[in-house]
Write an enzyme that holds these catalytic residues in place. Structure first.
Site, PDB file in Angstrom:
ATOM      1  N   HIS A  18       0.787  -1.348   0.009  1.00 52.00           N
ATOM      2  CA  HIS A  18       0.205   0.030  -0.155  1.00 52.00           C
ATOM      3  C   HIS A  18       0.981   1.318  -0.157  1.00 52.00           C
ATOM      4  O   HIS A  18       2.026   1.128   0.608  1.00 52.00           O
ATOM      5  CB  HIS A  18      -0.861   0.030   1.203  1.00 52.00           C
ATOM      6  CG  HIS A  18      -2.235   0.860   0.966  1.00 52.00           C
ATOM      7  ND1 HIS A  18      -2.113   2.274   1.029  1.00 52.00           N
ATOM      8  CD2 HIS A  18      -3.561   0.432   0.700  1.00 52.00           C
ATOM      9  CE1 HIS A  18      -3.471   2.782   0.818  1.00 52.00           C
ATOM     10  NE2 HIS A  18      -4.080   1.574   0.699  1.00 52.00           N
ATOM     11  N   HIS A  19       0.448   2.256  -0.739  1.00 50.73           N
ATOM     12  CA  HIS A  19       1.295   3.534  -0.755  1.00 50.73           C
ATOM     13  C   HIS A  19       1.360   4.146   0.576  1.00 50.73           C
ATOM     14  O   HIS A  19       2.233   5.045   0.750  1.00 50.73           O
ATOM     15  CB  HIS A  19       0.758   4.590  -2.027  1.00 50.73           C
ATOM     16  CG  HIS A  19       1.679   5.255  -2.475  1.00 50.73           C
ATOM     17  ND1 HIS A  19       2.570   5.938  -1.928  1.00 50.73           N
ATOM     18  CD2 HIS A  19       1.622   5.405  -3.916  1.00 50.73           C
ATOM     19  CE1 HIS A  19       3.335   6.350  -2.984  1.00 50.73           C
ATOM     20  NE2 HIS A  19       2.896   6.098  -4.056  1.00 50.73           N
ATOM     21  N   ALA A  20       0.386   3.949   1.459  1.00 42.59           N
ATOM     22  CA  ALA A  20       0.400   4.385   2.834  1.00 42.59           C
ATOM     23  C   ALA A  20       1.779   3.720   3.416  1.00 42.59           C
ATOM     24  O   ALA A  20       2.321   4.463   4.427  1.00 42.59           O
ATOM     25  CB  ALA A  20      -0.831   4.203   3.703  1.00 42.59           C
ATOM     26  N   ASN A  50       6.193   8.012   3.107  1.00 48.46           N
ATOM     27  CA  ASN A  50       6.156   8.662   1.853  1.00 48.46           C
ATOM     28  C   ASN A  50       6.898  10.059   1.990  1.00 48.46           C
ATOM     29  O   ASN A  50       6.789  10.965   2.751  1.00 48.46           O
ATOM     30  CB  ASN A  50       4.826   9.113   1.374  1.00 48.46           C
ATOM     31  CG  ASN A  50       4.471   7.662   0.670  1.00 48.46           C
ATOM     32  OD1 ASN A  50       4.295   7.420  -0.486  1.00 48.46           O
ATOM     33  ND2 ASN A  50       3.390   6.878   1.799  1.00 48.46           N
TER      34      ASN A  50
END
Length: 465
Positions: free
Chosen positions: A135-137, A302
């Site tokens: 997941h990008h989180a 990120n």
């Protein structure tokens, strides 16, 4: 529990069924010469023995009072995260990419850590593949690539633990700190000072009058396109590898960076796609380019800012098209280089702040912030091995979004550049033709520059489904 930063939590907040927010990767391997028929099964069984995971692979998201946190999953189940799959006959690359397309379109269970790894065998040429998604989180593209590389070795004799069983990152020496509240207040004040200029410059980007010949692209000045439409949850993924030497030769002949050449090749392919669908506008497509800031901070999560680039898709001449791209990216990078890290983040968030209302109202179809995302993620420069198997090819699988139906991500591996096109299956028909258009874009630039292309047989290729 640890609170997520704002960038990480945004990927959970905007996720919907038609918009899964995970990044993925497809890697294809040649087993060692002495491998038996149960080679992939043996890897699977060996990996299943790693029944516990290290951070961040043991962390699941929880929400409390509107704030997202990471907490340890005390019921971690390796059999949920690790899968063993086989392709249907005849086991061509077509079947592999069709399987990856289906796997990439499914949401992950938020009650568990947000990652999955699938070992896939059954390729007709005896090779096997690994498709993984995170997941990008949890990670950005640069971090995901580094983590994936960590489970590989630089020789066929060494074997490493799977990605979730490794230690990622290094604890830092504790420094004397002011009392909690005082320290937090000081950090907040400093952050505010750094972010305010970014907020103002992002707002000015939205409001300033558009300059006709100005190379600096603005948000919400992109033309409507077939990619700026509502999307479904189904995905289509196609991919192709090219010798890095071909891109470098074009860059040397035109005094352009490798990333500018990537943009020009993508632009040529997109122009052909739009022409074929009678959708080539008088105004050029605008691409959003993520820019990694991991070199500016040791913080996790990120660390990404963005710039906008004019793709010059309305320019027929390939050299003029490349020159316009170079001017656009140069102007954006020069402005970004004058900002500190938090200023860049604030600029990006402010610049894109009108996007959610545009998506809700449907205005994003006629006034998109940009037309698509194009990412370039550096990959390993040396040959890699997994339990003795040689890594032949590796491709990024990325995120289409609502009113952003196409995503192009490229990554390098040794002497190859891999292009991955990920799109909504319904919104972007005939995706497999993007590879043909990319081939034509290469040849077009090489011919006009008088460069002799390398033989097609010299490239490793996954091809298109």
């Amino acid at each position: 529990m640890k609170a997520m930063n704002l960038q990480d939590s945004m990927f959970l907040l905007i996720e919907q069924r038609q918009q899964p927010m995970h990044v993925g990767g497809l890697s294809i391997y040649t087993p060692p010469k002495d491998a038996g028929p149960d080679y992939v099964e043996n890897i699977y069984q060996a990996w299943r023995k790693h029944v516990s995971a290290n951070k961040p692979f043991n962390q699941r998201p929880v929400q409390k009072l509107g704030i997202w946190y990471w907490e340890e999953d005390l019921d971690f189940d390796i059999d949920y995260h690790l899968r063993h799959l086989a392709l249907p006959k005849p086991g061509r690359i077509r079947e592999l990419l069709a399987m990856v397309s289906r796997l990439h379109g499914t949401l992950m269970d938020r009650t568990r850590p947000l990652w999955e790894v699938s070992l896939i065998e059954g390729l007709a040429d005896g090779r096997f593949a690994i498709y993984s998604k995170m997941h990008h989180a949890m990670v950005d593209g640069v971090t995901a690539t580094k983590m994936a590389v960590s489970q590989h070795a630089f020789n066929a004799r060494e074997t490493k633990a799977p990605i979730w069983a490794q230690e990622h990152g290094h604890p830092k020496t504790a420094r004397p700190q002011a009392p909690g509240l005082l320290r937090q207040a000081g950090e907040a004040l400093q952050a505010g000072r750094e972010m305010l200029p970014g907020v103002l410059s992002g707002l000015w980007d939205i409001l300033r009058p558009a300059g006709t010949d100005e190379p600096l692209s603005q948000p919400f000045k992109a033309p409507p396109s077939p990619f700026n439409v509502p999307i479904s949850g189904s995905r289509r993924f196609v991919a192709q590898s090219y010798p890095l030497a071909r891109l470098k030769a074009i860059g040397t002949a035109t005094d352009a960076t490798l990333n500018d050449v990537v943009m020009a090749l993508c632009s040529g392919a997109l122009r052909r796609y739009l022409q074929e669908h009678d959708a080539l506008e008088a105004d050029s497509l605008i691409a959003m380019l993520p820019v990694s800031m991991h070199g500016e901070t040791d913080k996790g999560g990120n660390q990404v800012a963005t710039i906008l680039a004019n793709l010059a898709t309305n320019e027929r001449d390939p050299l003029k098209r490349l020159a316009r791209i170079v001017a656009s990216t140069k102007a954006a990078k020069e402005r970004m280089s004058k900002m500190v890290r938090l200023e860049k983040i604030a600029h990006t968030m402010m610049m894109m702040s009108p996007m959610p209302p545009g998506i809700i109202t449907g205005r994003a179809a006629t006034h998109p912030a940009f037309n698509l995302v194009i990412s370039n993620v550096p990959g390993p420069r040396k040959d890699l091995y997994l339990n003795g198997a040689h890594l032949d090819e590796t491709y990024p699988v990325s995120i289409p979004m609502e009113y952003q139906a196409m995503n192009i991500t490229v990554t390098s591996y040794v002497d190859e550049m891999a292009f991955g096109f990920t799109a909504c299956r319904r919104a972007v028909p005939h995706m497999q033709r993007m590879i043909d258009y990319l081939d034509q874009s290469f040849v077009e630039l090489e011919q006009v520059l008088g460069l002799a292309p390398l033989p097609t047989a010299a490239r490793r290729t996954a091809g298109a489904a």
